[in-house]
Design a protein around this motif. Sequence first.
Motif, mmCIF file in Angstrom:
data_model
loop_
_atom_site.group_PDB
_atom_site.id
_atom_site.type_symbol
_atom_site.label_atom_id
_atom_site.label_comp_id
_atom_site.label_asym_id
_atom_site.label_seq_id
_atom_site.Cartn_x
_atom_site.Cartn_y
_atom_site.Cartn_z
ATOM 1 N N THR A 162 0.749 -1.335 -0.088
ATOM 2 C CA THR A 162 -0.039 0.006 0.074
ATOM 3 C C THR A 162 0.813 1.208 -0.064
ATOM 4 O OG1 THR A 162 -2.000 0.914 0.911
ATOM 5 C CG2 THR A 162 -0.313 0.283 2.534
ATOM 6 N N VAL A 163 0.213 2.408 -0.052
ATOM 7 C CA VAL A 163 0.862 3.721 -0.360
ATOM 8 C C VAL A 163 0.268 4.836 0.662
ATOM 9 C CG1 VAL A 163 1.725 5.341 -1.999
ATOM 10 C CG2 VAL A 163 1.296 2.922 -2.779
ATOM 11 N N LEU A 164 0.942 5.643 1.177
ATOM 12 C CA LEU A 164 0.647 6.778 1.974
ATOM 13 C C LEU A 164 -0.887 6.895 2.419
ATOM 14 C CD1 LEU A 164 1.628 9.663 2.426
ATOM 15 C CD2 LEU A 164 0.507 10.396 0.452
ATOM 16 N N VAL A 165 -1.043 5.859 3.477
ATOM 17 C CA VAL A 165 -2.208 5.684 4.137
ATOM 18 C C VAL A 165 -2.822 6.891 4.625
ATOM 19 C CG1 VAL A 165 -3.645 4.338 5.658
ATOM 20 C CG2 VAL A 165 -1.749 3.235 4.317
ATOM 21 N N TYR A 166 -4.046 7.400 4.708
ATOM 22 C CA TYR A 166 -4.563 8.385 5.341
ATOM 23 C C TYR A 166 -5.920 8.390 5.909
ATOM 24 C CZ TYR A 166 -7.219 9.448 1.277
ATOM 25 O OH TYR A 166 -8.311 9.566 0.304
ATOM 26 N N GLY A 167 -6.349 9.015 6.946
ATOM 27 C CA GLY A 167 -7.457 8.697 7.476
ATOM 28 C C GLY A 167 -7.488 9.174 8.730
ATOM 29 N N ILE A 168 -8.772 9.208 9.622
ATOM 30 C CA ILE A 168 -8.857 9.637 10.961
ATOM 31 C C ILE A 168 -8.803 8.618 12.025
ATOM 32 C CG2 ILE A 168 -10.277 11.017 12.463
ATOM 33 C CD1 ILE A 168 -8.920 12.715 10.400
ATOM 34 N N ALA A 169 -7.999 8.634 12.924
ATOM 35 C CA ALA A 169 -8.169 7.734 14.152
ATOM 36 C C ALA A 169 -9.305 8.008 14.966
ATOM 37 C CB ALA A 169 -6.886 7.519 14.894
ATOM 38 N N HIS A 170 -9.796 7.187 15.818
ATOM 39 C CA HIS A 170 -10.843 7.791 16.673
ATOM 40 C C HIS A 170 -10.672 8.681 17.663
ATOM 41 C CE1 HIS A 170 -9.980 5.765 20.458
ATOM 42 N NE2 HIS A 170 -9.431 4.737 19.914
ATOM 43 N N ASP A 171 -9.211 8.765 18.395
ATOM 44 C CA ASP A 171 -8.859 9.587 19.273
ATOM 45 C C ASP A 171 -8.231 10.835 18.520
ATOM 46 O OD1 ASP A 171 -6.749 8.068 18.163
ATOM 47 O OD2 ASP A 171 -6.051 7.469 20.494
ATOM 48 N N LEU A 179 -5.382 16.536 7.118
ATOM 49 C CA LEU A 179 -5.565 17.521 8.331
ATOM 50 C C LEU A 179 -4.308 18.633 8.629
ATOM 51 C CD1 LEU A 179 -6.008 14.767 11.186
ATOM 52 C CD2 LEU A 179 -7.682 16.729 10.868
ATOM 53 N N TRP A 180 -3.155 18.170 8.322
ATOM 54 C CA TRP A 180 -1.982 18.942 8.201
ATOM 55 C C TRP A 180 -2.405 20.366 7.199
ATOM 56 C CZ3 TRP A 180 1.885 20.063 4.209
ATOM 57 C CH2 TRP A 180 2.896 20.731 4.554
ATOM 58 N N VAL A 181 -2.839 20.087 6.225
ATOM 59 C CA VAL A 181 -2.958 21.270 5.166
ATOM 60 C C VAL A 181 -4.146 22.151 5.706
ATOM 61 C CG1 VAL A 181 -3.460 21.798 2.651
ATOM 62 C CG2 VAL A 181 -2.007 20.113 3.234
ATOM 63 N N LYS A 182 -5.142 21.410 5.990
ATOM 64 C CA LYS A 182 -6.271 21.991 6.547
ATOM 65 C C LYS A 182 -6.000 23.045 7.664
ATOM 66 C CE LYS A 182 -11.298 21.243 8.262
ATOM 67 N NZ LYS A 182 -10.916 21.676 9.732
ATOM 68 N N ASN A 183 -5.459 22.317 8.570
ATOM 69 C CA ASN A 183 -5.235 23.221 9.937
ATOM 70 C C ASN A 183 -4.164 24.205 9.776
ATOM 71 O OD1 ASN A 183 -6.801 21.397 11.455
ATOM 72 N ND2 ASN A 183 -5.301 20.042 11.886
ATOM 73 N N SER A 184 -3.137 24.216 8.899
ATOM 74 C CA SER A 184 -2.244 24.948 8.463
ATOM 75 C C SER A 184 -2.662 25.994 7.708
ATOM 76 C CB SER A 184 -1.001 24.481 7.673
ATOM 77 O OG SER A 184 -0.228 23.324 8.358
ATOM 78 N N LEU A 185 -3.283 25.893 6.999
ATOM 79 C CA LEU A 185 -3.997 26.963 6.064
ATOM 80 C C LEU A 185 -5.127 27.881 6.854
ATOM 81 C CD1 LEU A 185 -4.395 25.466 2.439
ATOM 82 C CD2 LEU A 185 -2.556 26.829 3.202
ATOM 83 N N VAL A 294 -13.150 11.886 5.252
ATOM 84 C CA VAL A 294 -12.390 12.405 6.025
ATOM 85 C C VAL A 294 -12.971 13.627 6.795
ATOM 86 C CG1 VAL A 294 -10.168 13.440 6.927
ATOM 87 C CG2 VAL A 294 -10.077 11.521 5.267
ATOM 88 N N SER A 295 -13.361 14.662 6.203
ATOM 89 C CA SER A 295 -14.253 15.772 6.562
ATOM 90 C C SER A 295 -15.463 15.540 7.215
ATOM 91 C CB SER A 295 -14.844 16.710 5.208
ATOM 92 O OG SER A 295 -15.391 17.637 5.717
ATOM 93 N N LYS A 296 -16.314 14.346 7.066
ATOM 94 C CA LYS A 296 -17.341 14.134 7.736
ATOM 95 C C LYS A 296 -16.799 13.561 9.234
ATOM 96 C CE LYS A 296 -20.448 12.961 4.037
ATOM 97 N NZ LYS A 296 -21.269 12.059 3.304
ATOM 98 N N GLN A 297 -15.716 12.883 9.143
ATOM 99 C CA GLN A 297 -15.371 12.345 10.342
ATOM 100 C C GLN A 297 -14.586 13.316 11.432
ATOM 101 O OE1 GLN A 297 -12.464 9.485 8.937
ATOM 102 N NE2 GLN A 297 -13.891 7.886 8.322
ATOM 103 N N ILE A 298 -14.143 14.251 10.702
ATOM 104 C CA ILE A 298 -13.598 15.464 11.615
ATOM 105 C C ILE A 298 -14.775 16.040 12.301
ATOM 106 C CG2 ILE A 298 -12.514 17.595 11.497
ATOM 107 C CD1 ILE A 298 -10.882 16.794 9.020
ATOM 108 N N ALA A 299 -15.769 16.287 11.480
ATOM 109 C CA ALA A 299 -17.107 17.034 11.990
ATOM 110 C C ALA A 299 -17.598 16.330 13.134
ATOM 111 C CB ALA A 299 -17.922 17.398 10.841
ATOM 112 N N SER A 300 -17.604 14.958 12.928
ATOM 113 C CA SER A 300 -18.228 14.156 13.860
ATOM 114 C C SER A 300 -17.539 14.013 15.356
ATOM 115 C CB SER A 300 -18.449 12.737 13.369
ATOM 116 O OG SER A 300 -17.188 11.919 13.210
ATOM 117 N N ARG A 301 -16.339 14.613 15.177
ATOM 118 C CA ARG A 301 -15.472 14.666 16.224
ATOM 119 C C ARG A 301 -15.287 16.131 17.211
ATOM 120 N NH1 ARG A 301 -14.562 10.151 13.899
ATOM 121 N NH2 ARG A 301 -13.455 8.498 14.663
#
Length: 301
Positions: A162-171, A179-185, A294-301
């Motif tokens: 696999t390659v460059l896995v991205y996603g949101i862990a529950h915690d 996340l890095w780009v969103k938060n930085s910008l 990922v956006s939906k998962q961020i919002a749900s947390r």
Amino acid sequence: MKTLVTGSNGLLGQKLVKLILDEGNHRLVATARGTNRLPIPEDKYIFQSLDITNRDQVLEVIAQHKPDVVIHTAAMTNVDQCELEKEACWDLNVTAVQHITEACELNNAFLVHLSTDFIFDGENGPYNEEAKANPISYYGESKLAAERILGESKIDWAIVRTVLVYGIAHDMSRSNIILWVKNSLEEGKEIKVVDDQLRSPTLAEDLAKGCLLISEQKAKGIFNISGRDLLTPYEMAVKTAEFFNLSTATMQKADASTFTQTAKRPPKTGLLIEKARTVLGYEPHTFDEGIAIVSKQIASR
């Protein structure tokens, strides 16, 4: 079917546990070093603490539960850390695989092992399953050595690259490029993003699905399980900014030589997934769809 997952506290491990329980066709044993950090009640599965570098523990746990399938996700994946801590890297990424392979042979279990695009030098990507490996980092060397252990074993196995896995862990314990780009910008930070490397970014949920398809079919051999898009990190960053309606005024293109990194990175990898699509019925999300998930998962947390 009884399935044992190693590394259940990690990002992929979390996604696998949820997916397996949602499917409802498996008895699940989740294992990780230390305590259980999953947010799921343990009445739905068994959790067992397991140090994969301890041969006796590995043999004992797998003999105790006698799984039909072992999905081995636990590893040291920080590329620079592997370069700096070579002994620990080898213990986690190679010696542990010897222990797990031995236990699977003794208990007639099918082994699904996670590998990486970093076994390649990145000169001729994207790669299919038959491409010649030539790692340029210690991490890549360790993962290739683990693949060879399976290839020389007597067990039934599958290797998932696999390659460059991205996603949101529950915690929210792990960052990723979105996340890095969103938060930085959002914070107005100036960021430099590499534009001379190519990858096929992989949504963690897609990787979990690919692993489950392989385990349910007991499909033998090597499978590329990644995203479908071939993008530079800069292109990923632009797509992220566009999705969240963020200005890219503080974002600059950069080449890899701009950054001081301990380990070398292959310039152009990416994986071709036609085999997984044809044999397994694997169909990953696009990167744009992955950002939305990922956006939906961020919002749900």
